[in-house]
Design an enzyme around this catalytic site. Structure first.
Site, PDB file in Angstrom:
ATOM      1  N   CYS A 248     -10.724   3.946  -0.528  1.00  0.00           N
ATOM      2  CA  CYS A 248      -9.275   3.997   0.077  1.00  0.00           C
ATOM      3  C   CYS A 248      -8.971   3.177   1.280  1.00  0.00           C
ATOM      4  O   CYS A 248      -9.924   3.245   2.252  1.00  0.00           O
ATOM      5  CB  CYS A 248      -8.993   5.393   0.124  1.00  0.00           C
ATOM      6  SG  CYS A 248      -7.461   5.691   0.720  1.00  0.00           S
TER       7      CYS A 248
ATOM      8  N   CYS B 249      -4.235  -1.127  -2.063  1.00  0.00           N
ATOM      9  CA  CYS B 249      -4.315   0.160  -2.326  1.00  0.00           C
ATOM     10  C   CYS B 249      -5.264   0.564  -3.517  1.00  0.00           C
ATOM     11  O   CYS B 249      -4.826   0.192  -4.621  1.00  0.00           O
ATOM     12  CB  CYS B 249      -2.962   0.791  -2.381  1.00  0.00           C
ATOM     13  SG  CYS B 249      -2.850   2.732  -2.983  1.00  0.00           S
ATOM     14  N   ASN B 250      -6.422   1.179  -3.299  1.00  0.00           N
ATOM     15  CA  ASN B 250      -7.133   1.564  -4.430  1.00  0.00           C
ATOM     16  C   ASN B 250      -6.572   2.441  -5.509  1.00  0.00           C
ATOM     17  O   ASN B 250      -6.841   2.206  -6.842  1.00  0.00           O
ATOM     18  CB  ASN B 250      -8.444   2.653  -4.026  1.00  0.00           C
ATOM     19  CG  ASN B 250      -9.404   1.620  -3.166  1.00  0.00           C
ATOM     20  OD1 ASN B 250      -9.047   1.338  -2.004  1.00  0.00           O
ATOM     21  ND2 ASN B 250     -10.484   0.784  -3.638  1.00  0.00           N
TER      22      ASN B 250
ATOM     23  N   HIS C 284      -7.059   3.180   3.653  1.00  0.00           N
ATOM     24  CA  HIS C 284      -6.759   3.962   4.714  1.00  0.00           C
ATOM     25  C   HIS C 284      -8.231   4.130   5.599  1.00  0.00           C
ATOM     26  O   HIS C 284      -8.352   4.276   6.805  1.00  0.00           O
ATOM     27  CB  HIS C 284      -6.094   5.195   4.469  1.00  0.00           C
ATOM     28  CG  HIS C 284      -4.771   5.164   4.055  1.00  0.00           C
ATOM     29  ND1 HIS C 284      -4.311   4.909   3.085  1.00  0.00           N
ATOM     30  CD2 HIS C 284      -3.670   5.515   4.997  1.00  0.00           C
ATOM     31  CE1 HIS C 284      -2.769   4.900   3.023  1.00  0.00           C
ATOM     32  NE2 HIS C 284      -2.528   5.105   4.395  1.00  0.00           N
TER      33      HIS C 284
ATOM     34  N   TYR D  55      -0.554   8.698  -2.194  1.00  0.00           N
ATOM     35  CA  TYR D  55      -0.499   8.545  -3.809  1.00  0.00           C
ATOM     36  C   TYR D  55      -1.347   9.173  -4.450  1.00  0.00           C
ATOM     37  O   TYR D  55      -1.512   9.430  -5.794  1.00  0.00           O
ATOM     38  CB  TYR D  55      -0.666   6.976  -3.941  1.00  0.00           C
ATOM     39  CG  TYR D  55       0.625   6.117  -3.791  1.00  0.00           C
ATOM     40  CD1 TYR D  55       1.841   6.528  -3.103  1.00  0.00           C
ATOM     41  CD2 TYR D  55       0.653   4.843  -4.552  1.00  0.00           C
ATOM     42  CE1 TYR D  55       2.949   5.674  -3.050  1.00  0.00           C
ATOM     43  CE2 TYR D  55       1.959   3.918  -4.293  1.00  0.00           C
ATOM     44  CZ  TYR D  55       2.818   4.638  -3.647  1.00  0.00           C
ATOM     45  OH  TYR D  55       4.144   3.688  -3.391  1.00  0.00           O
ATOM     46  N   GLY D  56      -2.506   9.502  -3.802  1.00  0.00           N
ATOM     47  CA  GLY D  56      -3.754  10.187  -4.483  1.00  0.00           C
ATOM     48  C   GLY D  56      -3.546  11.393  -4.995  1.00  0.00           C
ATOM     49  O   GLY D  56      -4.619  11.977  -5.829  1.00  0.00           O
TER      50      GLY D  56
ATOM     51  N   ASP E 286       0.767  -1.087  -0.113  1.00  0.00           N
ATOM     52  CA  ASP E 286       0.046  -0.153   0.038  1.00  0.00           C
ATOM     53  C   ASP E 286       0.828   1.131  -0.009  1.00  0.00           C
ATOM     54  O   ASP E 286       2.074   1.197   0.502  1.00  0.00           O
ATOM     55  CB  ASP E 286      -0.896   0.112   1.189  1.00  0.00           C
ATOM     56  CG  ASP E 286      -1.786   1.190   1.239  1.00  0.00           C
ATOM     57  OD1 ASP E 286      -2.641   1.484   0.234  1.00  0.00           O
ATOM     58  OD2 ASP E 286      -1.632   1.822   2.289  1.00  0.00           O
ATOM     59  N   SER E 287       0.191   2.362  -0.421  1.00  0.00           N
ATOM     60  CA  SER E 287       1.237   3.516  -0.480  1.00  0.00           C
ATOM     61  C   SER E 287       1.354   3.973   1.204  1.00  0.00           C
ATOM     62  O   SER E 287       2.177   4.985   1.334  1.00  0.00           O
ATOM     63  CB  SER E 287       0.003   4.774  -0.884  1.00  0.00           C
ATOM     64  OG  SER E 287      -1.125   4.932   0.081  1.00  0.00           O
TER      65      SER E 287
END
Length: 260
Positions: A188, A77-78, A190, A46-47, A14-15
């Site tokens: 997301c 991670c989406n 998170h 990352y978004g 994941d980010s």
């Protein structure tokens, strides 16, 4: 050789810390597997990055996990799934790569009426993959994309229920509270860590859904299909790594996944 493969770990990436919400579900559903988790907190979030930057960082993360002997990869991670999954699968053809996408389909199916809010990063909402989901499921129901820049940073800092994150979420969600909202999709990985705060704001009647269970079911299916699932009866091992070489981030990772 096949036994070695069965006992090899599953790599999660994941980010940052968000993918731990998916890994938590995997530990619950497949406790006998071994796992490696790599969080790229150094480059989170990352978004706000370009698709090219996201792809480059994703390739670096996958390389790390493969060098650690991962038998399968979960892009937990989406944003990275939307931007990089296709290219990663094209390049790493011999390894199962499972991504995650906003759980819009189950959210629509849950209720016959009411709008669905999709909370996600700008990058996820701007990708073709999400636009296709909108076209497919948004035809008969109102789907409200809600970008949440800044929310990942609260979670990366370990602020899961402080006044600042509560105020941030109220500001995001309050404008929609006069509508009939049936479900909120956490797009997301998170965001499940602040699910309770979101639930308090929107009330118990609104269902809050994420894609973790569906992703882990797909992982399980792919492992069985390739005869790669662990046959061990014991609880597996978990190793956590992070690009931000900071003791605090590893401690927070363990806290989030509820490792004693």
């Amino acid at each position: 050789m096949q036994d070695d493969l069965k006992n090899a770990p599953i790599g999660f990436f994941d980010s940052g810390l968000g993918g731990l919400s998916v890994l938590r579900k995997a530990l619950e559903m497949m406790p006998n597997e071994n796992y490696i988790y790599y969080g790229d907190s150094k480059h989170a979030p990352y978004g706000e990055k370009t698709p090219q930057e996201i792809r480059s960082l994703s390739f670096n993360a996958i390389e790390f996990l493969i060098k650690k002997g991962a038998k399968a990869i979960v892009i937990a991670c989406n944003t990275a799934t939307s931007a990089a999954a296709h290219d990663l699968r094209e390049y790493y053809k011999d390894i199962p790569i499972i991504g995650i996408e906003p759980a819009l389909k189950p959210a629509i199916k849950l209720h016959e009426t009411g709008s669905v809010i999709v909370m996600a990063t700008k990058a996820t909402l701007n990708q073709e993959k999400f636009k296709n989901l909108m076209d497919k499921y948004g035809e008969h129901r109102e789907v409200i994309p809600l970008p949440c820049p800044g929310l990942v940073e609260f979670i990366e800092a370990g602020d899961l229920e402080g006044e600042d994150v509560k105020n941030f979420l109220r500001e995001k969600l309050n404008p929609y509270m006069d509508r009939e909202i049936s479900s909120i999709v956490l797009g997301c990985t998170h965001y499940p860590f602040v699910k309770d705060v979101i639930q308090d704001i929107v009330g118990e009647k609104v269902d809050i859904i994420d894609g973790s269970s569906g992703t882990v079911r797909e992982l399980k299916r792919r492992l069985e299909e390739n005869n790669m699932e662990s046959e061990s009866k014991k609880k597996g091992n978990l190793d956590i790594f992070n690009s931000l070489e900071d003791k605090k981030i590893l401690e927070l990772s363990k806290k989030l996944i509820e490792i004693k």
